[in-house]
Design a protein around this motif. Structure first.
Motif, PDB file in Angstrom:
ATOM      1  N   ILE A   1      -2.661 -10.540   5.471  1.00 44.28           N
ATOM      2  CA  ILE A   1      -2.621  -9.676   4.926  1.00 44.28           C
ATOM      3  C   ILE A   1      -1.052  -9.127   5.671  1.00 44.28           C
ATOM      4  O   ILE A   1      -1.430  -9.282   6.820  1.00 44.28           O
ATOM      5  CB  ILE A   1      -3.308  -8.611   4.135  1.00 44.28           C
ATOM      6  N   VAL A   2      -0.436  -8.921   5.057  1.00 40.21           N
ATOM      7  CA  VAL A   2       1.120  -9.079   5.228  1.00 40.21           C
ATOM      8  C   VAL A   2       1.667  -7.290   4.067  1.00 40.21           C
ATOM      9  O   VAL A   2       1.273  -7.259   3.073  1.00 40.21           O
ATOM     10  CB  VAL A   2       2.531  -9.671   4.386  1.00 40.21           C
ATOM     11  N   THR A   3       1.068  -5.820   4.801  1.00 36.97           N
ATOM     12  CA  THR A   3       2.028  -4.935   4.018  1.00 36.97           C
ATOM     13  C   THR A   3       2.570  -4.694   4.355  1.00 36.97           C
ATOM     14  O   THR A   3       3.255  -4.471   5.780  1.00 36.97           O
ATOM     15  CB  THR A   3       0.551  -4.236   3.684  1.00 36.97           C
ATOM     16  N   GLU A   4       3.824  -3.432   4.074  1.00 37.22           N
ATOM     17  CA  GLU A   4       4.993  -2.886   4.617  1.00 37.22           C
ATOM     18  C   GLU A   4       4.154  -1.245   5.223  1.00 37.22           C
ATOM     19  O   GLU A   4       3.207  -0.489   4.304  1.00 37.22           O
ATOM     20  CB  GLU A   4       5.658  -2.394   3.612  1.00 37.22           C
ATOM     21  N   ILE A   5       4.958  -0.889   6.011  1.00 39.76           N
ATOM     22  CA  ILE A   5       5.088   0.542   6.871  1.00 39.76           C
ATOM     23  C   ILE A   5       6.064   1.242   6.391  1.00 39.76           C
ATOM     24  O   ILE A   5       7.236   0.674   6.696  1.00 39.76           O
ATOM     25  CB  ILE A   5       4.943  -0.206   8.245  1.00 39.76           C
ATOM     26  N   MET A   6       6.319   2.428   6.016  1.00 41.57           N
ATOM     27  CA  MET A   6       7.154   3.517   5.969  1.00 41.57           C
ATOM     28  C   MET A   6       7.878   4.465   7.007  1.00 41.57           C
ATOM     29  O   MET A   6       8.174   5.421   7.465  1.00 41.57           O
ATOM     30  CB  MET A   6       6.818   3.943   4.339  1.00 41.57           C
ATOM     31  N   SER A   7       6.572   4.609   7.779  1.00 41.48           N
ATOM     32  CA  SER A   7       6.417   5.567   8.835  1.00 41.48           C
ATOM     33  C   SER A   7       5.047   5.248  10.103  1.00 41.48           C
ATOM     34  O   SER A   7       4.669   5.143   9.980  1.00 41.48           O
ATOM     35  CB  SER A   7       6.468   7.135   8.185  1.00 41.48           C
ATOM     36  N   ALA A   8       6.426   5.474  11.843  1.00 36.64           N
ATOM     37  CA  ALA A   8       5.604   5.026  12.823  1.00 36.64           C
ATOM     38  C   ALA A   8       3.789   6.241  12.620  1.00 36.64           C
ATOM     39  O   ALA A   8       3.278   6.060  13.041  1.00 36.64           O
ATOM     40  CB  ALA A   8       6.506   4.830  13.688  1.00 36.64           C
TER      41      ALA A   8
ATOM     42  N   ALA B   1       0.965  -1.073   0.112  1.00 38.06           N
ATOM     43  CA  ALA B   1      -0.133  -0.143  -0.104  1.00 38.06           C
ATOM     44  C   ALA B   1       1.007   1.163   0.508  1.00 38.06           C
ATOM     45  O   ALA B   1       0.594   2.736  -0.685  1.00 38.06           O
ATOM     46  CB  ALA B   1      -0.995  -0.259   1.585  1.00 38.06           C
ATOM     47  N   PHE B   2       2.250   1.179   0.673  1.00 39.11           N
ATOM     48  CA  PHE B   2       2.692   2.567   0.738  1.00 39.11           C
ATOM     49  C   PHE B   2       4.276   1.336   0.254  1.00 39.11           C
ATOM     50  O   PHE B   2       4.648   0.118   0.227  1.00 39.11           O
ATOM     51  CB  PHE B   2       3.686   2.721   2.119  1.00 39.11           C
ATOM     52  N   LYS B   3       4.856   2.154  -1.245  1.00 43.08           N
ATOM     53  CA  LYS B   3       6.035   1.778  -1.570  1.00 43.08           C
ATOM     54  C   LYS B   3       7.318   2.541  -1.474  1.00 43.08           C
ATOM     55  O   LYS B   3       7.171   3.844  -2.489  1.00 43.08           O
ATOM     56  CB  LYS B   3       5.266   1.597  -2.986  1.00 43.08           C
ATOM     57  N   PRO B   4       8.089   2.658  -1.356  1.00 43.68           N
ATOM     58  CA  PRO B   4       9.722   3.249  -1.520  1.00 43.68           C
ATOM     59  C   PRO B   4       9.983   2.832  -2.090  1.00 43.68           C
ATOM     60  O   PRO B   4      10.333   1.795  -2.488  1.00 43.68           O
ATOM     61  CB  PRO B   4       9.887   2.346  -0.065  1.00 43.68           C
ATOM     62  N   ARG B   5      10.062   4.182  -3.254  1.00 41.71           N
ATOM     63  CA  ARG B   5      10.131   3.789  -5.041  1.00 41.71           C
ATOM     64  C   ARG B   5      11.525   4.627  -4.982  1.00 41.71           C
ATOM     65  O   ARG B   5      12.569   5.271  -4.693  1.00 41.71           O
ATOM     66  CB  ARG B   5       9.892   3.974  -5.412  1.00 41.71           C
TER      67      ARG B   5
END
Length: 334
Positions: free
Chosen positions: A161-168, A129-133
Protein backbone atom coordinates in the motif's frame (compact mmCIF):
# COMPACT_ATOMS: atom_id res chain seq x y z
CA UNK A 1 33.41 15.24 -5.61
CA UNK A 2 33.73 11.84 -7.27
CA UNK A 3 36.75 9.56 -7.12
CA UNK A 4 36.81 6.76 -9.68
CA UNK A 5 39.03 3.90 -8.53
CA UNK A 6 41.22 1.86 -10.83
CA UNK A 7 39.94 -1.58 -11.70
CA UNK A 8 41.30 -4.20 -9.31
CA UNK A 9 43.12 -1.57 -7.24
CA UNK A 10 45.13 -3.27 -4.47
CA UNK A 11 43.37 -3.28 -1.10
CA UNK A 12 46.24 -1.54 0.69
CA UNK A 13 46.18 1.32 -1.86
CA UNK A 14 42.45 1.80 -1.32
CA UNK A 15 42.91 1.74 2.46
CA UNK A 16 45.65 4.38 2.15
CA UNK A 17 43.29 6.58 0.14
CA UNK A 18 40.45 6.12 2.65
CA UNK A 19 42.80 7.04 5.51
CA UNK A 20 43.75 10.19 3.64
CA UNK A 21 40.09 11.14 3.13
CA UNK A 22 39.25 10.53 6.79
CA UNK A 23 41.22 13.66 7.67
CA UNK A 24 38.51 15.78 6.08
CA UNK A 25 35.06 16.51 7.50
CA UNK A 26 33.21 14.71 4.73
CA UNK A 27 31.05 11.63 4.18
CA UNK A 28 32.38 8.98 1.80
CA UNK A 29 29.84 6.83 -0.06
CA UNK A 30 31.28 3.79 -1.83
CA UNK A 31 29.33 2.70 -4.92
CA UNK A 32 30.30 -0.53 -6.65
CA UNK A 33 29.10 -0.79 -10.24
CA UNK A 34 29.40 -3.49 -12.86
CA UNK A 35 32.58 -1.95 -14.28
CA UNK A 36 33.72 0.75 -11.87
CA UNK A 37 33.98 1.46 -8.17
CA UNK A 38 33.27 5.05 -7.22
CA UNK A 39 33.75 7.02 -4.03
CA UNK A 40 31.24 9.84 -3.68
CA UNK A 41 32.36 12.59 -1.32
CA UNK A 42 29.56 14.59 0.31
CA UNK A 43 30.24 17.71 2.37
CA UNK A 44 32.67 20.62 2.10
CA UNK A 45 35.20 19.32 -0.44
CA UNK A 46 36.68 22.75 -1.25
CA UNK A 47 39.72 22.11 0.96
CA UNK A 48 40.59 18.79 -0.68
CA UNK A 49 43.65 18.88 -2.93
CA UNK A 50 42.49 17.20 -6.12
CA UNK A 51 46.05 16.75 -7.40
CA UNK A 52 47.07 14.99 -4.19
CA UNK A 53 44.11 12.63 -4.50
CA UNK A 54 44.79 12.04 -8.19
CA UNK A 55 48.36 11.04 -7.32
CA UNK A 56 47.20 8.10 -5.19
CA UNK A 57 47.86 4.70 -6.76
CA UNK A 58 44.25 3.53 -6.32
CA UNK A 59 42.77 6.52 -8.17
CA UNK A 60 41.84 6.54 -11.84
CA UNK A 61 39.99 9.87 -12.04
CA UNK A 62 38.73 12.73 -9.85
CA UNK A 63 35.76 14.96 -10.73
CA UNK A 64 33.96 17.77 -8.96
CA UNK A 65 30.16 17.65 -8.91
CA UNK A 66 28.79 21.13 -9.53
CA UNK A 67 25.10 20.43 -8.89
CA UNK A 68 23.92 21.06 -5.30
CA UNK A 69 22.22 17.65 -5.09
CA UNK A 70 25.00 15.14 -4.41
CA UNK A 71 23.35 11.94 -3.19
CA UNK A 72 20.60 12.12 -5.84
CA UNK A 73 23.11 12.80 -8.61
CA UNK A 74 23.74 10.14 -11.25
CA UNK A 75 27.39 11.19 -11.34
CA UNK A 76 27.69 9.94 -7.77
CA UNK A 77 25.69 6.79 -8.48
CA UNK A 78 25.91 5.86 -12.19
CA UNK A 79 23.69 2.78 -12.00
CA UNK A 80 19.92 2.98 -11.58
CA UNK A 81 18.60 2.57 -8.05
CA UNK A 82 16.04 -0.21 -7.77
CA UNK A 83 13.76 -0.08 -4.72
CA UNK A 84 12.21 -3.27 -3.40
CA UNK A 85 8.70 -2.90 -1.99
CA UNK A 86 7.48 -6.24 -0.64
CA UNK A 87 8.94 -8.00 -3.68
CA UNK A 88 7.91 -5.31 -6.19
CA UNK A 89 10.95 -3.82 -7.93
CA UNK A 90 10.49 -0.09 -8.59
CA UNK A 91 13.04 1.13 -11.12
CA UNK A 92 13.85 -2.36 -12.35
CA UNK A 93 13.25 -3.92 -15.74
CA UNK A 94 9.48 -4.14 -15.33
CA UNK A 95 7.06 -1.20 -15.44
CA UNK A 96 5.43 -0.69 -12.02
CA UNK A 97 1.79 0.40 -11.89
CA UNK A 98 0.25 1.70 -8.67
CA UNK A 99 -3.54 2.11 -8.69
CA UNK A 100 -6.44 2.89 -6.39
CA UNK A 101 -8.80 5.66 -5.32
CA UNK A 102 -7.90 9.23 -4.48
CA UNK A 103 -9.49 8.81 -1.03
CA UNK A 104 -10.18 5.85 1.19
CA UNK A 105 -13.93 6.02 1.82
CA UNK A 106 -15.13 2.67 3.21
CA UNK A 107 -14.14 -0.98 3.39
CA UNK A 108 -16.33 -2.19 0.51
CA UNK A 109 -14.91 0.49 -1.81
CA UNK A 110 -11.32 -0.40 -0.95
CA UNK A 111 -11.70 -4.19 -1.18
CA UNK A 112 -13.61 -4.00 -4.48
CA UNK A 113 -11.17 -1.53 -6.05
CA UNK A 114 -8.08 -3.37 -4.77
CA UNK A 115 -9.34 -6.70 -6.10
CA UNK A 116 -10.07 -5.16 -9.49
CA UNK A 117 -6.75 -3.35 -9.96
CA UNK A 118 -4.80 -6.43 -8.91
CA UNK A 119 -6.68 -8.53 -11.47
CA UNK A 120 -5.70 -5.99 -14.14
CA UNK A 121 -2.00 -6.14 -13.24
CA UNK A 122 -1.40 -3.35 -10.73
CA UNK A 123 1.56 -4.07 -8.46
CA UNK A 124 0.60 -1.74 -5.58
CA UNK A 125 -2.52 -0.15 -4.11
CA UNK A 126 -2.82 3.60 -3.53
CA UNK A 127 -5.40 5.40 -1.42
CA UNK A 128 -5.49 8.66 0.52
CA UNK A 129 -6.12 8.42 4.26
CA UNK A 130 -4.99 12.03 4.83
CA UNK A 131 -6.16 14.42 2.12
CA UNK A 132 -4.72 17.93 1.66
CA UNK A 133 -7.55 19.89 0.01
CA UNK A 134 -7.74 23.42 -1.31
CA UNK A 135 -11.04 23.99 0.47
CA UNK A 136 -11.27 23.52 4.26
CA UNK A 137 -14.83 22.26 3.70
CA UNK A 138 -13.86 19.41 1.35
CA UNK A 139 -13.46 15.80 2.51
CA UNK A 140 -10.16 15.57 4.42
CA UNK A 141 -9.86 11.77 4.61
CA UNK A 142 -10.42 9.17 7.34
CA UNK A 143 -6.89 9.49 8.80
CA UNK A 144 -6.02 6.50 11.02
CA UNK A 145 -9.22 4.65 10.06
CA UNK A 146 -8.26 5.10 6.41
CA UNK A 147 -4.90 3.43 6.99
CA UNK A 148 -6.67 0.55 8.76
CA UNK A 149 -8.92 0.08 5.72
CA UNK A 150 -5.90 0.13 3.41
CA UNK A 151 -4.31 -2.60 5.50
CA UNK A 152 -7.54 -4.63 5.26
CA UNK A 153 -7.38 -4.30 1.48
CA UNK A 154 -3.74 -5.41 1.57
CA UNK A 155 -4.72 -8.42 3.66
CA UNK A 156 -7.40 -9.33 1.12
CA UNK A 157 -5.24 -8.89 -2.00
CA UNK A 158 -1.58 -8.98 -0.96
CA UNK A 159 -0.92 -5.63 -2.67
CA UNK A 160 1.61 -3.33 -0.94
CA UNK A 161 0.00 0.00 0.00
CA UNK A 162 0.94 3.59 -0.81
CA UNK A 163 -0.57 6.51 1.11
CA UNK A 164 0.24 10.16 1.76
CA UNK A 165 1.61 11.68 4.94
CA UNK A 166 1.00 15.33 5.83
CA UNK A 167 2.72 15.68 9.19
CA UNK A 168 5.69 14.05 10.89
CA UNK A 169 3.51 13.87 14.00
CA UNK A 170 1.53 11.09 12.28
CA UNK A 171 4.55 8.89 11.49
CA UNK A 172 3.58 6.25 14.05
CA UNK A 173 0.35 5.61 12.11
CA UNK A 174 2.46 4.70 9.06
CA UNK A 175 4.36 1.85 10.74
CA UNK A 176 2.72 -0.79 8.50
CA UNK A 177 2.45 1.34 5.36
CA UNK A 178 4.74 0.04 2.59
CA UNK A 179 5.39 3.32 0.72
CA UNK A 180 4.92 6.77 2.25
CA UNK A 181 3.86 9.40 -0.26
CA UNK A 182 4.83 13.06 0.05
CA UNK A 183 2.29 15.09 -1.88
CA UNK A 184 2.96 18.03 -4.17
CA UNK A 185 1.98 20.55 -1.51
CA UNK A 186 4.54 19.11 0.93
CA UNK A 187 7.45 18.69 -1.48
CA UNK A 188 9.29 21.51 0.27
CA UNK A 189 8.14 20.73 3.79
CA UNK A 190 11.77 20.32 4.78
CA UNK A 191 11.15 19.38 8.40
CA UNK A 192 8.91 16.52 7.24
CA UNK A 193 11.53 15.45 4.68
CA UNK A 194 14.21 15.39 7.39
CA UNK A 195 12.08 13.08 9.52
CA UNK A 196 11.40 10.78 6.57
CA UNK A 197 15.16 10.68 5.98
CA UNK A 198 15.49 8.95 9.35
CA UNK A 199 13.10 6.15 8.38
CA UNK A 200 13.76 3.02 6.37
CA UNK A 201 10.51 3.33 4.38
CA UNK A 202 10.38 3.88 0.61
CA UNK A 203 9.27 7.47 -0.03
CA UNK A 204 7.27 8.47 -3.11
CA UNK A 205 8.12 12.16 -3.57
CA UNK A 206 5.78 14.14 -5.82
CA UNK A 207 6.94 17.23 -7.65
CA UNK A 208 5.33 20.44 -6.45
CA UNK A 209 2.89 22.06 -8.84
CA UNK A 210 5.12 25.13 -9.26
CA UNK A 211 8.56 23.62 -8.62
CA UNK A 212 11.53 23.12 -10.91
CA UNK A 213 13.23 19.80 -11.59
CA UNK A 214 16.26 20.91 -9.56
CA UNK A 215 14.01 21.80 -6.62
CA UNK A 216 12.49 18.31 -6.77
CA UNK A 217 15.96 16.77 -6.69
CA UNK A 218 16.96 19.01 -3.78
CA UNK A 219 13.90 17.81 -1.85
CA UNK A 220 14.96 14.24 -2.57
CA UNK A 221 18.41 15.21 -1.29
CA UNK A 222 16.92 16.09 2.11
CA UNK A 223 15.65 12.52 2.46
CA UNK A 224 18.81 10.92 1.10
CA UNK A 225 21.04 13.09 3.32
CA UNK A 226 19.19 11.72 6.34
CA UNK A 227 20.24 8.19 5.40
CA UNK A 228 17.12 6.94 3.63
CA UNK A 229 18.15 5.87 0.11
CA UNK A 230 14.68 4.64 -0.91
CA UNK A 231 13.29 7.62 -2.81
CA UNK A 232 10.95 7.39 -5.80
CA UNK A 233 10.46 10.59 -7.81
CA UNK A 234 7.02 11.39 -9.21
CA UNK A 235 6.14 13.82 -12.01
CA UNK A 236 2.47 14.78 -11.56
CA UNK A 237 2.06 17.85 -13.71
CA UNK A 238 2.88 21.50 -13.08
CA UNK A 239 0.79 24.65 -13.10
CA UNK A 240 1.00 26.63 -16.35
CA UNK A 241 -1.15 29.25 -18.10
CA UNK A 242 -3.25 26.46 -19.68
CA UNK A 243 -6.76 26.18 -18.20
CA UNK A 244 -8.22 23.24 -20.14
CA UNK A 245 -6.41 20.73 -17.93
CA UNK A 246 -5.89 20.67 -14.18
CA UNK A 247 -2.12 20.78 -14.65
CA UNK A 248 0.31 20.32 -17.54
CA UNK A 249 2.21 17.02 -17.58
CA UNK A 250 5.91 17.79 -18.03
CA UNK A 251 6.96 14.88 -20.24
CA UNK A 252 10.45 16.37 -20.65
CA UNK A 253 10.98 15.96 -16.91
CA UNK A 254 11.08 12.18 -17.26
CA UNK A 255 14.20 11.82 -19.48
CA UNK A 256 15.81 14.80 -17.71
CA UNK A 257 15.35 13.22 -14.29
CA UNK A 258 16.64 9.89 -15.61
CA UNK A 259 19.70 11.67 -16.96
CA UNK A 260 20.38 13.75 -13.84
CA UNK A 261 19.51 11.18 -11.17
CA UNK A 262 19.74 7.47 -10.49
CA UNK A 263 16.41 7.43 -8.62
CA UNK A 264 13.31 5.74 -10.10
CA UNK A 265 10.84 8.06 -11.83
CA UNK A 266 7.10 7.41 -12.00
CA UNK A 267 4.29 9.52 -13.47
CA UNK A 268 0.82 10.43 -12.20
CA UNK A 269 -1.34 11.01 -15.31
CA UNK A 270 -4.52 11.40 -13.24
CA UNK A 271 -3.46 14.54 -11.36
CA UNK A 272 -1.62 15.87 -14.40
CA UNK A 273 -4.79 16.23 -16.45
CA UNK A 274 -7.66 16.06 -14.00
CA UNK A 275 -9.67 14.45 -16.81
CA UNK A 276 -10.19 10.68 -16.93
CA UNK A 277 -10.23 10.56 -20.75
CA UNK A 278 -6.64 11.89 -20.83
CA UNK A 279 -5.22 9.28 -18.45
CA UNK A 280 -4.68 6.72 -21.22
CA UNK A 281 -2.76 8.91 -23.72
CA UNK A 282 -0.69 10.53 -20.96
CA UNK A 283 0.18 7.07 -19.62
CA UNK A 284 1.38 6.06 -23.09
CA UNK A 285 3.47 9.23 -23.34
CA UNK A 286 5.03 8.62 -19.92
CA UNK A 287 6.00 5.04 -20.72
CA UNK A 288 7.39 6.06 -24.11
CA UNK A 289 9.47 8.78 -22.42
CA UNK A 290 11.11 6.20 -20.13
CA UNK A 291 9.10 6.32 -16.89
CA UNK A 292 9.69 3.46 -14.45
CA UNK A 293 6.05 3.35 -13.44
CA UNK A 294 2.63 4.98 -13.23
CA UNK A 295 0.32 5.89 -10.36
CA UNK A 296 -3.29 5.94 -11.59
CA UNK A 297 -6.47 6.83 -9.76
CA UNK A 298 -9.11 4.08 -9.97
CA UNK A 299 -12.45 4.10 -8.15
CA UNK A 300 -15.08 1.36 -8.18
CA UNK A 301 -17.72 4.04 -8.87
CA UNK A 302 -16.17 7.42 -9.84
CA UNK A 303 -19.57 9.11 -10.10
CA UNK A 304 -20.00 8.98 -6.31
CA UNK A 305 -16.34 9.46 -5.32
CA UNK A 306 -15.76 11.86 -2.43
CA UNK A 307 -12.60 13.16 -4.11
CA UNK A 308 -11.40 13.58 -7.71
CA UNK A 309 -14.06 11.44 -9.37
CA UNK A 310 -13.64 13.36 -12.65
CA UNK A 311 -10.07 12.13 -13.08
CA UNK A 312 -10.61 8.58 -11.84
CA UNK A 313 -10.99 5.52 -14.06
CA UNK A 314 -13.48 2.80 -13.26
CA UNK A 315 -12.15 -0.79 -13.11
CA UNK A 316 -13.22 -1.59 -16.70
CA UNK A 317 -11.45 1.49 -18.06
CA UNK A 318 -8.35 0.72 -16.02
CA UNK A 319 -8.26 -2.85 -17.30
CA UNK A 320 -8.40 -1.56 -20.87
CA UNK A 321 -5.56 0.90 -20.24
CA UNK A 322 -3.44 -1.82 -18.63
CA UNK A 323 -3.87 -4.14 -21.62
CA UNK A 324 -2.73 -1.41 -24.00
CA UNK A 325 0.13 -0.24 -21.80
CA UNK A 326 1.49 -3.77 -21.43
CA UNK A 327 2.09 -3.90 -25.19
CA UNK A 328 3.92 -0.57 -25.20
CA UNK A 329 5.93 -1.52 -22.12
CA UNK A 330 6.99 -4.76 -23.77
CA UNK A 331 8.09 -2.83 -26.87
CA UNK A 332 10.08 -0.49 -24.60
CA UNK A 333 11.77 -3.46 -22.96
CA UNK A 334 9.73 -3.11 -19.76
Amino acid sequence: MIIVLKQNAPKHDVEKLMSMLSAYDIKVNAITGAEKEILGLVGDTTKIDIEAIQAQHAVDEVKRVQEPYKNANRKMHPENTVIDVEGVQVGGKKLTVIAGPCSVENEAQMIETATAVKASGAAMLRGGAFKPRTSPYAFQGLHGEGIRLLLEAKKATGLPIVTEIMSAADLDLFADVDVIQVGARNMQNFELLKELGKTDKPILLKRGLANTIEELLMSAEYILAGGNTKVILCERGIRTFETMTRNTLDISAIPLLKKKSHLPVIVDPSHAAGISALVEPLSFAAVAAGADGLIIEVHNNPAVALCDGAQSLNPVQFDDVMKKISGLAEYMGR
